[in-house]
Each structure stands twice: as C-alpha cells, then as structure tokens.
Write an enzyme that holds these catalytic residues in place. Structure first.
Site, PDB file in Angstrom:
ATOM      1  N   ALA A   1     134.582 -13.058  17.869  1.00  0.00           N
ATOM      2  CA  ALA A   1     135.264 -14.349  17.910  1.00  0.00           C
ATOM      3  C   ALA A   1     136.685 -14.225  17.360  1.00  0.00           C
ATOM      4  O   ALA A   1     137.007 -13.306  16.604  1.00  0.00           O
ATOM      5  CB  ALA A   1     134.483 -15.376  17.094  1.00  0.00           C
TER       6      ALA A   1
ATOM      7  N   GLY B   1     130.101 -12.369  18.977  1.00  0.00           N
ATOM      8  CA  GLY B   1     130.065 -13.115  20.227  1.00  0.00           C
ATOM      9  C   GLY B   1     130.105 -12.226  21.447  1.00  0.00           C
ATOM     10  O   GLY B   1     129.590 -12.593  22.513  1.00  0.00           O
TER      11      GLY B   1
ATOM     12  N   GLU C   1     126.587 -11.218  21.964  1.00  0.00           N
ATOM     13  CA  GLU C   1     125.887 -12.394  22.485  1.00  0.00           C
ATOM     14  C   GLU C   1     126.189 -12.596  23.963  1.00  0.00           C
ATOM     15  O   GLU C   1     125.297 -12.930  24.756  1.00  0.00           O
ATOM     16  CB  GLU C   1     126.290 -13.637  21.688  1.00  0.00           C
ATOM     17  CG  GLU C   1     125.727 -13.656  20.282  1.00  0.00           C
ATOM     18  CD  GLU C   1     126.203 -14.847  19.469  1.00  0.00           C
ATOM     19  OE1 GLU C   1     125.384 -15.424  18.739  1.00  0.00           O
ATOM     20  OE2 GLU C   1     127.404 -15.202  19.576  1.00  0.00           O
TER      21      GLU C   1
ATOM     22  N   GLU D   1     128.282 -10.841  11.541  1.00  0.00           N
ATOM     23  CA  GLU D   1     128.489 -12.170  10.952  1.00  0.00           C
ATOM     24  C   GLU D   1     128.067 -12.258   9.496  1.00  0.00           C
ATOM     25  O   GLU D   1     128.699 -12.982   8.704  1.00  0.00           O
ATOM     26  CB  GLU D   1     127.723 -13.226  11.778  1.00  0.00           C
ATOM     27  CG  GLU D   1     128.350 -13.559  13.116  1.00  0.00           C
ATOM     28  CD  GLU D   1     127.918 -12.615  14.232  1.00  0.00           C
ATOM     29  OE1 GLU D   1     128.205 -12.906  15.407  1.00  0.00           O
ATOM     30  OE2 GLU D   1     127.286 -11.574  13.931  1.00  0.00           O
TER      31      GLU D   1
END
Length: 259
Positions: free
Chosen positions: A65, A110, A113, A133
C-alpha cells in the site's frame, strides 16, 4: 475511462493489465478504483476471454500500500479505503473470466492480497512475498487473513501473518501460493501463454467452473455439490457444449463462441 496508473493491451482475446505507479506499483485509492473499473470493462468485453495482471518493471508486482496515503487517513477515511480495497479484490475474485497474476517482483501486503484474488499465479524466480502489516502495528485489511489460509492452511497462514517475514518464490511454490515459478525473462510469455490457452476454452464453461469452485469452497459439501450440479446444467445447455462434442467426434479443434 482514462487510466492514470494502469495500461491495458488486448491481443488474441487476452487482456494484459499493467499496474504502473512508481515507486513499487503501490496501491492507493485511485489505483484500487481504476482496477475495479477496468475489470468491469474487461468482464463486459466480448473480445476478452482471459486476463493477466502484472506490475511495471522487474522490481515489483505490487510492493504494498501507499504508506503516504495511509499516514494521512483518519478512522473514517480508513474505513472507506478498506471498503474500496475489498470491492477491488472481490471484483477480480468473482469476475466471470479467469485472471492470472504475473508476479514479476515484490508482492507484499496489498500486493499479495491482489495476487491471491486471482485464479492462478505465476512468479518470477526473483519474486518475493510477505504480509508485513504486523510490523506496522496493523493487520491485512484486503482479505489477506482469509484468502491465505484457504491456500496454505491455517497454521502456515498464521506463521506468515504473525511474523511478517519475506519468503522467496521457491518457498511460495512449495506452499502452493504460486502455481509455477519461471525465469524472469520467461515470465511474461508464460503468463500470456497460459492466458491464451484459457482464452480458447469454452467461456461459459469456464465461468461456471469458476463459480462452482469459488462458491463451493465456502459452503458445506452437499450445498457445494448442488452448486456444481446447477453449474454443470448451465454449461450443458450451451451451444459451446454442442460444438465441443461435435469437435471431439469429428477429431478437430473446437470453435467456442461463448454461447
């Protein structure tokens, strides 16, 4: 729609979507929104039967991110971004066409993901994977805690999530996070070749197959078998089914029309 952070090329019924957001092809609100938009357009495009998603360059698929955006968000802003993120990944996961992640470098947070929301994943030998994270004092918010455990099992998922450490492409292959690892210079051609093969399959049958697998994974066995039977009946009623059987009997290659 004009895209600031995406490029899209269509050839032989294969769309290649490249995320281009330097440095690291990182994800922010606009990138997520553009991904959702382009997936919708490609889903409706009758000239596209399969999709490849990759990152620009050789350093990163998606490095995670955009921390600069996250740093400026309050709680409500983060809630809004989480919903935008979820919508983007769910759009890919539930798209009625197969999507292949061509992982050319880092796939962190991300980015991992995003890869997990795709149907198939091919990685460069130099690709790296992580859910970092925990090291920022948060957890994955785009489905990472749920999708990873369906791939690797709960125990291994907790190891990856709790420690936040990086694994290489070979380890990712061993854990079945990726379907194949190839040389860096063969990645793009391999991903596109897989996509071309899928683009030649019966589109409705592929759509029903994806629906049966994805939906059946979240229900009990009897319900899953009902979903499969309904999907089978749907594919059996198509013109493509007739063409497939005729081609087999005539010993020729089928010409599927998606009807």
């Amino acid at each position: 729609m004009n895209y600031e952070f995406l490029r899209c090329d269509i050839e032989n019924k294969v769309a290649t979507v490249t995320i281009s957001h330097s440095p690291g092809n990182k994800l922010n609100t606009q990138v997520y929104q553009e991904i959702t938009q382009i997936m919708g357009e490609l889903e409706a495009n009758e000239h596209v039967n399969a999709i490849v998603i990759t990152g620009e360059g050789e350093e990163a698929f998606v490095a995670g991110a955009d921390i600069n955006e996250l740093a400026d968000l309050d709680t409500v802003g983060m809630m809004d971004l989480t919903q935008i993120t979820r919508t983007s990944y769910s759009k890919i996961e539930n798209l009625n066409k197969p999507v292949i992640a061509s992982i050319n470098g880092e796939a962190r947070g991300g980015g991992l993901e995003l890869a997990l929301s795709c149907d198939l994943r091919i990685a460069s030998e130099y690709a790296q994977f992580a859910f970092p994270e925990i090291n920022l004092g948060v957890i994955p918010g785009g489905g990472g805690t749920q999708r990873i455990q369906k791939v690797v099992g709960q125990g291994t998922a907790k190891e990856l999530l709790y420690f936040g450490e990086t694994i290489d492409a070979e380890r990712a292959y061993q854990l079945q996070i990726v379907n194949k690892v190839v040389d860096q210079n063969e990645l793009s051609s391999t991903a596109k070749e897989w996509a071309r093969k899928l683009a030649q399959k019966a589109p409705v049958a592929l759509r029903m197959m994806k629906l049966a697998v994805n939906t059946g994974a979240n229900v009990d066995l009897e319900s899953a078998l009902t979903i499969e039977a309904t999907s089978y009946d749907g594919s059996f009623a198509t013109q493509d089914r007739k063409e497939g059987i005729a081609a087999r009997l005539e010993n020729r290659k089928p010409n599927f029309k998606g009807r």
